[in-house]
Design a protein around this motif. Structure first.
Motif, PDB file in Angstrom:
ATOM      1  N   TRP A 273      15.820   4.783   7.695  1.00 17.94           N
ATOM      2  CA  TRP A 273      15.579   5.018   6.502  1.00 17.94           C
ATOM      3  C   TRP A 273      14.456   4.081   6.154  1.00 17.94           C
ATOM      4  CZ3 TRP A 273      17.177   8.724   3.235  1.00 17.94           C
ATOM      5  CH2 TRP A 273      18.205   9.558   3.938  1.00 17.94           C
ATOM      6  N   GLY A 274      14.152   3.138   6.741  1.00 17.21           N
ATOM      7  CA  GLY A 274      13.193   2.305   6.302  1.00 17.21           C
ATOM      8  C   GLY A 274      11.693   2.842   6.429  1.00 17.21           C
ATOM      9  N   TRP A 275      11.581   4.037   6.952  1.00 19.38           N
ATOM     10  CA  TRP A 275      10.410   5.012   6.830  1.00 19.38           C
ATOM     11  C   TRP A 275      10.090   5.488   5.800  1.00 19.38           C
ATOM     12  CZ3 TRP A 275       7.010   3.591  10.284  1.00 19.38           C
ATOM     13  CH2 TRP A 275       7.268   3.130  11.573  1.00 19.38           C
ATOM     14  N   VAL A 276      11.167   5.508   4.670  1.00 23.00           N
ATOM     15  CA  VAL A 276      10.955   5.781   3.267  1.00 23.00           C
ATOM     16  C   VAL A 276       9.922   5.055   2.663  1.00 23.00           C
ATOM     17  CG1 VAL A 276      11.984   6.128   1.013  1.00 23.00           C
ATOM     18  CG2 VAL A 276      13.324   7.023   3.155  1.00 23.00           C
ATOM     19  N   GLY A 277       9.690   3.680   3.269  1.00 28.50           N
ATOM     20  CA  GLY A 277       8.475   2.832   2.570  1.00 28.50           C
ATOM     21  C   GLY A 277       7.371   3.479   2.630  1.00 28.50           C
ATOM     22  N   ILE A 278       6.940   4.466   3.623  1.00 25.42           N
ATOM     23  CA  ILE A 278       5.761   4.994   3.467  1.00 25.42           C
ATOM     24  C   ILE A 278       5.234   5.708   2.081  1.00 25.42           C
ATOM     25  CG2 ILE A 278       4.339   7.025   4.311  1.00 25.42           C
ATOM     26  CD1 ILE A 278       5.763   6.820   7.155  1.00 25.42           C
ATOM     27  N   LEU A 279       6.192   5.974   1.134  1.00 24.84           N
ATOM     28  CA  LEU A 279       6.180   6.682   0.128  1.00 24.84           C
ATOM     29  C   LEU A 279       5.483   5.515  -0.849  1.00 24.84           C
ATOM     30  CD1 LEU A 279       9.008   9.131  -0.040  1.00 24.84           C
ATOM     31  CD2 LEU A 279       6.632   9.581   0.233  1.00 24.84           C
ATOM     32  N   PRO A 280       6.213   4.361  -1.295  1.00 26.74           N
ATOM     33  CA  PRO A 280       5.974   3.546  -2.082  1.00 26.74           C
ATOM     34  C   PRO A 280       4.270   2.976  -1.768  1.00 26.74           C
ATOM     35  CG  PRO A 280       7.680   2.548  -1.165  1.00 26.74           C
ATOM     36  CD  PRO A 280       7.617   4.101  -0.592  1.00 26.74           C
ATOM     37  N   LEU A 281       4.172   2.810  -0.349  1.00 26.61           N
ATOM     38  CA  LEU A 281       2.993   2.084   0.096  1.00 26.61           C
ATOM     39  C   LEU A 281       1.799   3.350  -0.179  1.00 26.61           C
ATOM     40  CD1 LEU A 281       2.063  -0.126   1.923  1.00 26.61           C
ATOM     41  CD2 LEU A 281       2.335   1.353   3.880  1.00 26.61           C
ATOM     42  N   ALA A 282       1.969   4.328   0.100  1.00 29.84           N
ATOM     43  CA  ALA A 282       0.919   5.430  -0.119  1.00 29.84           C
ATOM     44  C   ALA A 282       0.611   5.506  -1.862  1.00 29.84           C
ATOM     45  CB  ALA A 282       1.450   6.920   0.356  1.00 29.84           C
ATOM     46  N   THR A 283       1.858   5.601  -2.463  1.00 30.35           N
ATOM     47  CA  THR A 283       1.445   5.594  -3.883  1.00 30.35           C
ATOM     48  C   THR A 283       0.899   4.337  -4.463  1.00 30.35           C
ATOM     49  OG1 THR A 283       3.559   4.948  -4.431  1.00 30.35           O
ATOM     50  CG2 THR A 283       3.117   7.373  -4.425  1.00 30.35           C
ATOM     51  N   GLY A 284       1.105   3.230  -3.767  1.00 30.94           N
ATOM     52  CA  GLY A 284       0.667   1.891  -4.340  1.00 30.94           C
ATOM     53  C   GLY A 284      -1.073   2.065  -3.877  1.00 30.94           C
ATOM     54  N   PHE A 285      -1.016   2.509  -2.699  1.00 27.10           N
ATOM     55  CA  PHE A 285      -2.656   2.544  -2.379  1.00 27.10           C
ATOM     56  C   PHE A 285      -3.695   3.306  -3.071  1.00 27.10           C
ATOM     57  CE2 PHE A 285      -1.584   0.319   1.847  1.00 27.10           C
ATOM     58  CZ  PHE A 285      -2.132  -0.644   1.653  1.00 27.10           C
ATOM     59  N   ILE A 286      -2.916   4.543  -3.295  1.00 24.02           N
ATOM     60  CA  ILE A 286      -3.851   5.599  -4.242  1.00 24.02           C
ATOM     61  C   ILE A 286      -3.608   5.387  -5.721  1.00 24.02           C
ATOM     62  CG2 ILE A 286      -3.779   7.228  -2.416  1.00 24.02           C
ATOM     63  CD1 ILE A 286      -1.894   8.810  -3.765  1.00 24.02           C
ATOM     64  N   SER A 287      -2.642   4.567  -6.386  1.00 25.21           N
ATOM     65  CA  SER A 287      -2.641   4.347  -7.685  1.00 25.21           C
ATOM     66  C   SER A 287      -2.157   5.280  -8.388  1.00 25.21           C
ATOM     67  CB  SER A 287      -3.673   3.752  -8.199  1.00 25.21           C
ATOM     68  OG  SER A 287      -4.186   2.512  -7.670  1.00 25.21           O
TER      69      SER A 287
END
Length: 63
Positions: free
Chosen positions: A32-46
């Motif tokens: 379930w920790g791989w869900v962290g890809i979503l906030p990471l990606a949305t943070g980088f692309i704003s």
């Protein structure tokens, strides 16, 4: 894509995303920790598609 994620929101998303991925890699919370890809990606692309659907915007208005 217009910016709809502000500076504070962006920082929180990146920190939470990295933390979740690290926890997944160390088998603390499992896959379930791989869900962290979503906030990471949305943070980088704003840009957050969910914010767009909900009509939210944490970016400062550009004049």
């Amino acid at each position: 894509m217009n910016c709809n994620v502000g500076k504070i929101d962006k920082t929180i998303r990146i920190v939470v995303g990295i933390a979740l991925i690290v926890l997944a890699l160390t088998d603390v919370i499992g896959a379930w920790g791989w869900v962290g890809i979503l906030p990471l990606a949305t943070g980088f692309i704003s840009f957050c598609p969910a914010y767009r659907l909900l009509g939210l915007n944490t970016c400062r208005r550009q004049s």
